[in-house]
Scaffold this active site. Structure first.
Site, PDB file in Angstrom:
ATOM      1  N   GLY A 186      -6.173 -78.866 -21.907  1.00 18.31           N
ATOM      2  CA  GLY A 186      -6.005 -78.452 -23.303  1.00 18.31           C
ATOM      3  C   GLY A 186      -5.557 -79.616 -24.161  1.00 18.31           C
ATOM      4  O   GLY A 186      -4.654 -80.376 -23.788  1.00 18.31           O
ATOM      5  N   SER A 241      -2.268 -81.938 -27.593  1.00 16.66           N
ATOM      6  CA  SER A 241      -2.331 -83.242 -28.261  1.00 16.66           C
ATOM      7  C   SER A 241      -0.926 -83.829 -28.407  1.00 16.66           C
ATOM      8  O   SER A 241      -0.734 -85.046 -28.293  1.00 16.66           O
ATOM      9  CB  SER A 241      -3.036 -83.134 -29.619  1.00 16.66           C
ATOM     10  N   ARG A 293     -14.872 -79.139 -25.699  1.00 15.39           N
ATOM     11  CA  ARG A 293     -15.822 -80.032 -26.383  1.00 15.39           C
ATOM     12  C   ARG A 293     -15.443 -81.479 -26.072  1.00 15.39           C
ATOM     13  O   ARG A 293     -14.404 -81.955 -26.507  1.00 15.39           O
ATOM     14  CB  ARG A 293     -15.747 -79.812 -27.897  1.00 15.39           C
ATOM     15  N   VAL A 297       8.103 -69.072 -23.472  1.00 15.65           N
ATOM     16  CA  VAL A 297       8.946 -68.186 -24.295  1.00 15.65           C
ATOM     17  C   VAL A 297       9.708 -69.016 -25.312  1.00 15.65           C
ATOM     18  O   VAL A 297      10.428 -69.942 -24.945  1.00 15.65           O
ATOM     19  CB  VAL A 297       9.963 -67.393 -23.436  1.00 15.65           C
ATOM     20  N   ILE A 326      12.877 -73.737 -27.612  1.00 12.82           N
ATOM     21  CA  ILE A 326      14.226 -73.249 -27.296  1.00 12.82           C
ATOM     22  C   ILE A 326      14.406 -73.120 -25.786  1.00 12.82           C
ATOM     23  O   ILE A 326      13.657 -72.402 -25.138  1.00 12.82           O
ATOM     24  CB  ILE A 326      14.489 -71.873 -27.961  1.00 12.82           C
ATOM     25  N   LYS A 360       6.406 -62.060 -23.772  1.00  9.71           N
ATOM     26  CA  LYS A 360       7.646 -62.838 -23.620  1.00  9.71           C
ATOM     27  C   LYS A 360       8.770 -61.952 -23.078  1.00  9.71           C
ATOM     28  O   LYS A 360       9.588 -62.390 -22.264  1.00  9.71           O
ATOM     29  CB  LYS A 360       8.028 -63.460 -24.962  1.00  9.71           C
TER      30      LYS A 360
HETATM   31  P1  NAP Z   1      -5.256 -74.475 -29.101  1.00  5.50           P
HETATM   32  O1  NAP Z   1      -4.810 -75.316 -30.236  1.00  5.50           O
HETATM   33  O2  NAP Z   1      -6.250 -73.404 -29.329  1.00  5.50           O
HETATM   34  O3  NAP Z   1      -5.832 -75.470 -27.984  1.00  5.50           O
HETATM   35  C1  NAP Z   1      -6.418 -75.025 -26.798  1.00  5.50           C
HETATM   36  C2  NAP Z   1      -6.997 -76.229 -26.067  1.00  5.50           C
HETATM   37  O4  NAP Z   1      -7.456 -75.794 -24.797  1.00  5.50           O
HETATM   38  C3  NAP Z   1      -8.155 -76.891 -26.793  1.00  5.50           C
HETATM   39  O5  NAP Z   1      -8.113 -78.276 -26.649  1.00  5.50           O
HETATM   40  C4  NAP Z   1      -9.387 -76.313 -26.067  1.00  5.50           C
HETATM   41  O6  NAP Z   1     -10.489 -77.200 -26.010  1.00  5.50           O
HETATM   42  C5  NAP Z   1      -8.842 -76.144 -24.663  1.00  5.50           C
HETATM   43  N1  NAP Z   1      -9.523 -75.045 -23.979  1.00  5.50           N
HETATM   44  C6  NAP Z   1      -9.485 -73.726 -24.301  1.00  5.50           C
HETATM   45  N2  NAP Z   1     -10.241 -73.014 -23.442  1.00  5.50           N
HETATM   46  C7  NAP Z   1     -10.782 -73.907 -22.586  1.00  5.50           C
HETATM   47  C8  NAP Z   1     -11.682 -73.809 -21.491  1.00  5.50           C
HETATM   48  N3  NAP Z   1     -12.201 -72.631 -21.120  1.00  5.50           N
HETATM   49  N4  NAP Z   1     -12.012 -74.939 -20.831  1.00  5.50           N
HETATM   50  C9  NAP Z   1     -11.527 -76.125 -21.220  1.00  5.50           C
HETATM   51  N5  NAP Z   1     -10.672 -76.307 -22.257  1.00  5.50           N
HETATM   52  C10 NAP Z   1     -10.314 -75.191 -22.925  1.00  5.50           C
HETATM   53  O7  NAP Z   1      -4.013 -73.784 -28.351  1.00  5.50           O
HETATM   54  P2  NAP Z   1      -2.468 -74.177 -28.474  1.00  5.50           P
HETATM   55  O8  NAP Z   1      -1.905 -73.608 -29.708  1.00  5.50           O
HETATM   56  O9  NAP Z   1      -2.312 -75.641 -28.213  1.00  5.50           O
HETATM   57  O10 NAP Z   1      -1.861 -73.316 -27.261  1.00  5.50           O
HETATM   58  C11 NAP Z   1      -2.093 -73.690 -25.931  1.00  5.50           C
HETATM   59  C12 NAP Z   1      -1.275 -72.815 -24.985  1.00  5.50           C
HETATM   60  O11 NAP Z   1       0.105 -72.949 -25.291  1.00  5.50           O
HETATM   61  C13 NAP Z   1      -1.578 -71.303 -25.074  1.00  5.50           C
HETATM   62  O12 NAP Z   1      -1.449 -70.713 -23.799  1.00  5.50           O
HETATM   63  C14 NAP Z   1      -0.484 -70.794 -25.991  1.00  5.50           C
HETATM   64  O13 NAP Z   1      -0.179 -69.433 -25.770  1.00  5.50           O
HETATM   65  C15 NAP Z   1       0.677 -71.678 -25.563  1.00  5.50           C
HETATM   66  N6  NAP Z   1       1.702 -71.844 -26.588  1.00  5.50           N
HETATM   67  C16 NAP Z   1       1.362 -72.290 -27.817  1.00  5.50           C
HETATM   68  C17 NAP Z   1       2.340 -72.425 -28.789  1.00  5.50           C
HETATM   69  C18 NAP Z   1       1.996 -72.938 -30.159  1.00  5.50           C
HETATM   70  O14 NAP Z   1       2.897 -73.003 -30.994  1.00  5.50           O
HETATM   71  N7  NAP Z   1       0.773 -73.303 -30.438  1.00  5.50           N
HETATM   72  C19 NAP Z   1       3.666 -72.103 -28.482  1.00  5.50           C
HETATM   73  C20 NAP Z   1       3.999 -71.661 -27.203  1.00  5.50           C
HETATM   74  C21 NAP Z   1       3.003 -71.537 -26.247  1.00  5.50           C
HETATM   75  P3  NAP Z   1     -11.267 -77.649 -27.347  1.00  5.50           P
HETATM   76  O15 NAP Z   1     -10.284 -78.481 -28.108  1.00  5.50           O
HETATM   77  O16 NAP Z   1     -12.409 -78.413 -26.872  1.00  5.50           O
HETATM   78  O17 NAP Z   1     -11.603 -76.359 -28.060  1.00  5.50           O
END
Ligand code: NAP
Length: 442
Positions: A15, A21, A51, A135, A139, A208
């Site tokens: 991811g 990132s 991608r 969760v 924090i 959570k």
């Molecule tokens: P996001 O911005 O949607 O990024 C997801 C990444 O995973 C993207 O780079 C995507 O690739 C890649 N991806 C998704 N499905 C894939 C697949 N089938 N095969 C290969 N790569 C795949 O998500 P995010 O916000 O960073 O969240 C990521 C995780 O952290 C999730 O489980 C979310 O619940 C958890 N989380 C997020 C936050 C938050 O604040 N964002 C907080 C706590 C926990 P592409 O870039 O090529 O589309």
């Protein structure tokens, strides 16, 4: 396994979105500090994405869409899963664990349904499975519960664990806005996704709650065990009533150890919008912030507060886990394994002692209040406070009355039966809303 020549710890990051990132950035920018803390440098061997053909701000040769191949590489020691959703993340994590690689994940949806299967795989392979970021973002709450409080008895964990809904409810409270316009604002500011269902219907908070209840009470709790109500029906009128009662309204995740009438200890995990007295510590948690209040027998009340989401805050929690897992690799051994010895049964919502706030429109005639009060008393639900106000139509004519009742504690079953009976009364025109009142025990 770790590169023998250079002593590097090989990391696969699955991811490269909001969280991934930031994880990759921090690994690069803090490389020498992290190496000093771990005792060996971290080396990103590859990054899994969908991608690979776009400019992603990382060396192109690191990108791959072949997740299976990436986690199976011999030079990968630790897999960081920050891609979501449940699949393909589950499959990739299982493959990594089965091959003896430690895993760090931020995936709450996955951990809330598959923690048992993943923990068993980590156990068989004697590797770490960490999920602090699943969760409440930055924090620290998983590690305090599993480690700092390992010698205490946790009785309750209650929190605001979803920033989107907390932003919407804070906005409704401070501006008097209705739900639809507060949701639109949250969307425009990037706090709400295009499809906000997971947040506003409480699914995210329920995942959570399942994770928190599992670790707090040493019992396997999944999303399906969590009683859930969303917050889409909370109205501007509810906020006006809440204010008059010295309260605000929050979407709460509550995990509790309760003892039922037969003396059986049970776990309750539930998510719903509730009135919270303004003097309660969760009442002042506003905007997209999260907070978790833990109550333990010896420690008393502890509060954890901060940024519950966002790329960098979530990456902080991921990096904490990554450093732990990497240190364990360097020093040998592994972190604390999961503890699910208690195996407490889940308490159905009907058993839970709670307080209710009921807001209803009634006919404006004598005897209505006593008819309403009788329904509460028949079910031994004691009334703490009643407010009644006349309503006028557009022409200024009296057209009924509004009654707000706040109860003392009773079982949820008795309260919901009372509300059903009220709805059947001729004098009750509409039950406008029913919310629980948390943060008091009267
Ligand atoms: P996001 O911005 O949607 O990024 C997801 C990444 O995973 C993207 O780079 C995507 O690739 C890649 N991806 C998704 N499905 C894939 C697949 N089938 N095969 C290969 N790569 C795949 O998500 P995010 O916000 O960073 O969240 C990521 C995780 O952290 C999730 O489980 C979310 O619940 C958890 N989380 C997020 C936050 C938050 O604040 N964002 C907080 C706590 C926990 P592409 O870039 O090529 O589309």
């Amino acid at each position: 396994m770790s590169d023998a020549k250079s002593n590097e710890i090989g990391v696969a990051v699955l991811g490269l979105g909001n969280v991934g990132s930031q994880v990759v950035r921090i690994i690069e920018e803090s490389a020498s500090d992290l190496a000093a803390r771990i005792g060996a440098p971290l080396k990103v061997r590859g990054i899994g994405v969908r991608r690979v053909d776009t400019d992603r701000g990382v060396p192109a040769d690191l990108l791959t869409d072949n997740i299976e191949e990436l986690v199976s590489r011999d030079d990968v020691d630790i897999v960081v899963e920050v891609m979501g959703p449940v699949e393909p993340a589950r499959k990739a994590i299982l493959a990594a664990l089965e091959q003896g690689k430690s895993v760090v994940t931020a995936n709450k949806a996955l951990m809330a349904v598959s923690a048992g299967e993943l923990a068993a795989a980590a156990e068989s392979a004697h590797v770490d499975l960490y999920f602090e970021a699943a969760v409440a973002g930055a924090i620290p709450v998983i590690r305090p519960l599993t480690q700092s409080l390992a010698g205490d008895t946790v009785v309750r964990v209650a929190g605001i664990v979803n920033g989107t809904t907390n932003y919407i409810l804070s906005e409704m409270d401070s501006t008097g806005a209705d739900y639809a316009s507060a949701l639109a604002d949250a969307g425009a500011l990037g706090y709400a996704e295009a499809d906000p269902t997971a947040d506003v219907e409480g699914f995210d908070a329920a995942a959570k709650a399942a994770i928190l209840a599992s670790i707090a009470f040493h019992t396997r709790v999944t999303s399906d065990d969590v009683y859930r109500e969303g917050m889409t029906k909370v109205s501007a009128a509810d906020f006006a009533s809440a204010r008059a009662l010295g309260c605000t309204i929050k979407l709460l995740a509550i995990c509790e150890r309760i003892t039922d009438n037969e003396g059986q200890e049970r776990v309750s995990a539930r998510v719903y919008p509730a009135l919270v007295p303004l003097e309660h510590p969760l009442a002042s948690v506003n905007g997209a912030f999260n907070a978790v209040v833990v109550e333990a027998e010896a420690a008393g009340r502890l509060m954890f507060y901060g940024q519950g989401a966002g790329g960098a805050p979530t990456a902080s929690a991921v990096l904490g886990d990554l450093v732990m897992a990497a240190r364990n690799r360097v020093q040998g051994g592994r972190g604390p394994r999961e503890s699910k010895y208690a195996k407490l049964p889940i308490a159905p919502i009907g058993l839970i002692p709670t307080r209710y706030y009921v807001n209803m429109n009634v006919a404006d005639r004598p005897g209505v209040l006593s008819a309403v009060a009788a329904e509460f008393s028949k079910r031994e639900v004691s009334i703490a406070e009643v407010r009644q106000e006349g309503m006028v139509d557009e022409g200024g004519q009296r057209c009924g009355a509004r009654i707000v009742v706040v109860t003392h504690q009773a079982t949820d079953a008795a309260l919901s039966e009372t509300v059903a009976a009220l709805a059947d009364l001729d004098v009750v025109q509409d039950i406008n809303s029913v919310l629980r009142l948390e943060g008091t025990t009267e």
